[in-house]
Design a protein around this motif. Structure first.
Motif, PDB file in Angstrom:
ATOM      1  N   VAL A 267      -9.269  61.856  93.333  1.00 54.71           N
ATOM      2  CA  VAL A 267      -9.858  60.555  92.993  1.00 54.71           C
ATOM      3  C   VAL A 267     -10.018  59.787  94.301  1.00 54.71           C
ATOM      4  O   VAL A 267      -9.029  59.440  94.948  1.00 54.71           O
ATOM      5  CB  VAL A 267      -8.962  59.777  92.007  1.00 54.71           C
ATOM      6  CG1 VAL A 267      -9.563  58.406  91.719  1.00 54.71           C
ATOM      7  CG2 VAL A 267      -8.794  60.575  90.715  1.00 54.71           C
ATOM      8  N   PHE A 268     -11.272  59.521  94.684  1.00 57.88           N
ATOM      9  CA  PHE A 268     -11.506  59.043  96.049  1.00 57.88           C
ATOM     10  C   PHE A 268     -11.440  57.523  96.111  1.00 57.88           C
ATOM     11  O   PHE A 268     -12.442  56.814  96.049  1.00 57.88           O
ATOM     12  CB  PHE A 268     -12.843  59.569  96.562  1.00 57.88           C
ATOM     13  CG  PHE A 268     -12.865  59.738  98.053  1.00 57.88           C
ATOM     14  CD1 PHE A 268     -11.858  60.444  98.698  1.00 57.88           C
ATOM     15  CD2 PHE A 268     -13.877  59.209  98.812  1.00 57.88           C
ATOM     16  CE1 PHE A 268     -11.865  60.602 100.071  1.00 57.88           C
ATOM     17  CE2 PHE A 268     -13.905  59.363 100.182  1.00 57.88           C
ATOM     18  CZ  PHE A 268     -12.895  60.064 100.814  1.00 57.88           C
TER      19      PHE A 268
ATOM     20  N   GLY B 152     -12.767  64.253  96.444  1.00 60.18           N
ATOM     21  CA  GLY B 152     -13.624  64.129  95.267  1.00 60.18           C
ATOM     22  C   GLY B 152     -14.541  62.937  95.378  1.00 60.18           C
ATOM     23  O   GLY B 152     -14.339  62.036  96.198  1.00 60.18           O
ATOM     24  N   GLY B 153     -15.560  62.928  94.574  1.00 55.67           N
ATOM     25  CA  GLY B 153     -16.415  61.757  94.483  1.00 55.67           C
ATOM     26  C   GLY B 153     -17.332  61.562  95.667  1.00 55.67           C
ATOM     27  O   GLY B 153     -17.345  62.328  96.622  1.00 55.67           O
ATOM     28  N   GLU B 154     -18.084  60.484  95.594  1.00 56.26           N
ATOM     29  CA  GLU B 154     -19.055  60.150  96.621  1.00 56.26           C
ATOM     30  C   GLU B 154     -18.659  58.832  97.256  1.00 56.26           C
ATOM     31  O   GLU B 154     -18.276  57.891  96.561  1.00 56.26           O
ATOM     32  CB  GLU B 154     -20.450  60.034  95.993  1.00 56.26           C
ATOM     33  CG  GLU B 154     -21.558  59.754  96.977  1.00 56.26           C
ATOM     34  CD  GLU B 154     -22.926  59.652  96.298  1.00 56.26           C
ATOM     35  OE1 GLU B 154     -23.945  59.699  97.006  1.00 56.26           O
ATOM     36  OE2 GLU B 154     -22.953  59.497  95.067  1.00 56.26           O
ATOM     37  N   PHE B 155     -18.731  58.758  98.570  1.00 48.84           N
ATOM     38  CA  PHE B 155     -18.417  57.506  99.261  1.00 48.84           C
ATOM     39  C   PHE B 155     -19.719  56.914  99.774  1.00 48.84           C
ATOM     40  O   PHE B 155     -20.477  57.581 100.491  1.00 48.84           O
ATOM     41  CB  PHE B 155     -17.449  57.750 100.410  1.00 48.84           C
ATOM     42  CG  PHE B 155     -17.033  56.480 101.110  1.00 48.84           C
ATOM     43  CD1 PHE B 155     -16.081  55.646 100.541  1.00 48.84           C
ATOM     44  CD2 PHE B 155     -17.611  56.109 102.314  1.00 48.84           C
ATOM     45  CE1 PHE B 155     -15.703  54.464 101.171  1.00 48.84           C
ATOM     46  CE2 PHE B 155     -17.239  54.934 102.944  1.00 48.84           C
ATOM     47  CZ  PHE B 155     -16.277  54.111 102.373  1.00 48.84           C
ATOM     48  N   ILE B 156     -19.995  55.673  99.408  1.00 52.06           N
ATOM     49  CA  ILE B 156     -21.210  54.987  99.840  1.00 52.06           C
ATOM     50  C   ILE B 156     -20.823  53.770 100.657  1.00 52.06           C
ATOM     51  O   ILE B 156     -20.054  52.920 100.196  1.00 52.06           O
ATOM     52  CB  ILE B 156     -22.070  54.568  98.631  1.00 52.06           C
ATOM     53  CG1 ILE B 156     -22.487  55.803  97.827  1.00 52.06           C
ATOM     54  CG2 ILE B 156     -23.295  53.793  99.095  1.00 52.06           C
ATOM     55  CD1 ILE B 156     -23.214  55.474  96.542  1.00 52.06           C
ATOM     56  N   TRP B 157     -21.330  53.706 101.869  1.00 51.25           N
ATOM     57  CA  TRP B 157     -21.095  52.548 102.739  1.00 51.25           C
ATOM     58  C   TRP B 157     -22.413  52.137 103.363  1.00 51.25           C
ATOM     59  O   TRP B 157     -23.186  52.985 103.833  1.00 51.25           O
ATOM     60  CB  TRP B 157     -20.084  52.887 103.824  1.00 51.25           C
ATOM     61  CG  TRP B 157     -19.781  51.722 104.739  1.00 51.25           C
ATOM     62  CD1 TRP B 157     -18.856  50.736 104.549  1.00 51.25           C
ATOM     63  CD2 TRP B 157     -20.433  51.415 105.974  1.00 51.25           C
ATOM     64  NE1 TRP B 157     -18.896  49.827 105.574  1.00 51.25           N
ATOM     65  CE2 TRP B 157     -19.867  50.214 106.466  1.00 51.25           C
ATOM     66  CE3 TRP B 157     -21.462  52.010 106.698  1.00 51.25           C
ATOM     67  CZ2 TRP B 157     -20.270  49.634 107.652  1.00 51.25           C
ATOM     68  CZ3 TRP B 157     -21.878  51.421 107.882  1.00 51.25           C
ATOM     69  CH2 TRP B 157     -21.274  50.241 108.348  1.00 51.25           C
TER      70      TRP B 157
ATOM     71  N   LYS C  17     -12.822  68.265  88.842  1.00 53.24           N
ATOM     72  CA  LYS C  17     -13.150  67.648  87.562  1.00 53.24           C
ATOM     73  C   LYS C  17     -11.911  67.338  86.736  1.00 53.24           C
ATOM     74  O   LYS C  17     -11.964  66.553  85.795  1.00 53.24           O
ATOM     75  CB  LYS C  17     -14.079  68.570  86.766  1.00 53.24           C
ATOM     76  CG  LYS C  17     -15.452  68.756  87.399  1.00 53.24           C
ATOM     77  CD  LYS C  17     -16.314  69.685  86.542  1.00 53.24           C
ATOM     78  CE  LYS C  17     -17.680  69.893  87.185  1.00 53.24           C
ATOM     79  NZ  LYS C  17     -18.532  70.815  86.382  1.00 53.24           N
ATOM     80  N   TYR C  18     -10.798  67.984  87.063  1.00 58.04           N
ATOM     81  CA  TYR C  18      -9.614  67.871  86.217  1.00 58.04           C
ATOM     82  C   TYR C  18      -8.431  67.304  86.996  1.00 58.04           C
ATOM     83  O   TYR C  18      -8.222  67.640  88.163  1.00 58.04           O
ATOM     84  CB  TYR C  18      -9.238  69.243  85.644  1.00 58.04           C
ATOM     85  CG  TYR C  18     -10.344  69.857  84.830  1.00 58.04           C
ATOM     86  CD1 TYR C  18     -10.640  69.394  83.548  1.00 58.04           C
ATOM     87  CD2 TYR C  18     -11.120  70.886  85.351  1.00 58.04           C
ATOM     88  CE1 TYR C  18     -11.663  69.936  82.803  1.00 58.04           C
ATOM     89  CE2 TYR C  18     -12.156  71.448  84.614  1.00 58.04           C
ATOM     90  CZ  TYR C  18     -12.425  70.968  83.349  1.00 58.04           C
ATOM     91  OH  TYR C  18     -13.452  71.512  82.618  1.00 58.04           O
TER      92      TYR C  18
ATOM     93  N   SER D  77      -0.044  67.507  86.497  1.00 61.79           N
ATOM     94  CA  SER D  77       1.031  68.326  85.933  1.00 61.79           C
ATOM     95  C   SER D  77       0.878  69.787  86.337  1.00 61.79           C
ATOM     96  O   SER D  77       1.100  70.698  85.551  1.00 61.79           O
ATOM     97  CB  SER D  77       1.050  68.191  84.404  1.00 61.79           C
ATOM     98  OG  SER D  77       1.390  66.870  84.044  1.00 61.79           O
ATOM     99  N   ASN D  78       0.520  69.990  87.573  1.00 62.11           N
ATOM    100  CA  ASN D  78       0.388  71.329  88.112  1.00 62.11           C
ATOM    101  C   ASN D  78       0.760  71.309  89.589  1.00 62.11           C
ATOM    102  O   ASN D  78       0.464  70.348  90.297  1.00 62.11           O
ATOM    103  CB  ASN D  78      -1.046  71.838  87.948  1.00 62.11           C
ATOM    104  CG  ASN D  78      -1.219  73.246  88.478  1.00 62.11           C
ATOM    105  OD1 ASN D  78      -0.685  74.203  87.919  1.00 62.11           O
ATOM    106  ND2 ASN D  78      -1.944  73.383  89.570  1.00 62.11           N
ATOM    107  N   VAL D  79       1.423  72.351  90.057  1.00 63.19           N
ATOM    108  CA  VAL D  79       1.767  72.477  91.471  1.00 63.19           C
ATOM    109  C   VAL D  79       1.272  73.828  91.957  1.00 63.19           C
ATOM    110  O   VAL D  79       1.644  74.865  91.398  1.00 63.19           O
ATOM    111  CB  VAL D  79       3.292  72.378  91.703  1.00 63.19           C
ATOM    112  CG1 VAL D  79       3.611  72.563  93.189  1.00 63.19           C
ATOM    113  CG2 VAL D  79       3.830  71.037  91.213  1.00 63.19           C
TER     114      VAL D  79
END
Length: 267
Positions: free
Chosen positions: A60-61, A86-91, A121-122, A126-128
């Protein structure tokens, strides 16, 4: 008659400071989210490729993680560690720079998604992925909250501890201090932990990334030697984690600490 249970460890002091007439109980059970992955002994360091220096999940960016990854770009470190983004960064010119030079913000905008073993996407809370940790020297923990007025330890902080993995935590001011108060040891002998006291999010990020940059000057053999030297701290933290689990959470499958709080309320 109001009792507020919160994951913010500053909750009590915030209420006292503002004169709120409610009782606040800071409580978190994120330690229990991945107990099935808790190791009997610390994991080995087994690098498989050139990206062995650090592990950095940023699915989650958030703005804080944008600052962190922009610093990876600034210090030319993206190729030296396992980094997800993740995600897109717009500046755009005129937007806040968050303490980062414009050229690195622009480079961040051009950077696409980055994956390690994670599916962006997920939520992998709860995973390592133990192999990700085995293949890297140190975890750079991008905590959920970094803002002033918060002190919050999510499952992200506990994952390296329960595996026996070194860590730097990009979280709120006082995160390392809180861990130390709970009996954990950190790594000020080996790198700069002054970031834990800096009010500026961008300054905290840069100190952490400068630490990685200094480590990047070491050879793989030197990194392996350093990792061996860190083992007493890693073993101590893993054992302290298990001790806290037993003392605060589990007895015959019940959450002792939370149960104690609730029973007190129901009285």
């Amino acid at each position: 008659s109001v009792v507020y249970v919160t994951g913010n460890y500053l909750g009590t002091s915030i209420c006292e400071k503002n004169g709120y007439q409610i009782k606040v109980v800071p409580h978190s059970d994120f330690e229990t989210w991945n107990i099935q992955y808790t190791q009997d002994t610390i994991i080995p360091f087994e690098p498989k490729d050139d990206k062995f220096l650090f592990l950095s999940y940023n699915r989650v960016f958030r703005i804080s993680r944008a600052i962190l990854v922009a610093n990876y770009i600034k210090y030319n470190l993206l190729g030296k560690g396992k980094v997800s983004k993740g995600g897109e960064f717009i500046w755009m010119p005129g937007d806040p720079t968050y303490g980062i030079e414009q050229e690195y913000l622009e480079a961040l905008c051009e950077l696409g998604e980055l994956t390690i073993s994670d599916n962006l996407k997920y939520n992998q809370a709860s995973n390592v992925n133990i192999d990700d940790h085995k293949g890297t020297f140190v975890s750079i923990v991008s905590e959920t909250l970094t803002e002033p007025g918060t002190l919050f330890l999510s499952e992200k902080t506990w994952k390296p501890i329960q595996l026996g993995h070194p860590f730097m935590i990009f979280g709120s001011v006082g995160t390392l201090q809180l861990l130390q108060q709970r009996g954990y040891k950190t790594f000020s002998k080996y790198w700069d932990e002054s970031y834990d006291t800096l009010e500026s999010t961008s300054q905290r990020a840069e100190v952490i990334v400068k630490n990685i940059d200094r480590l990047s000057k070491l050879s793989l053999n030197e990194i392996k030697t350093l990792r061996k030297e860190l083992e007493p701290i890693l073993i101590h933290n893993l054992e302290n984690f298990k001790k806290e689990l037993e003392a605060n959470f589990y007895k015959d499958g019940s959450l002792k600490k939370l149960e104690k709080i609730l029973r007190k309320l129901f009285k």
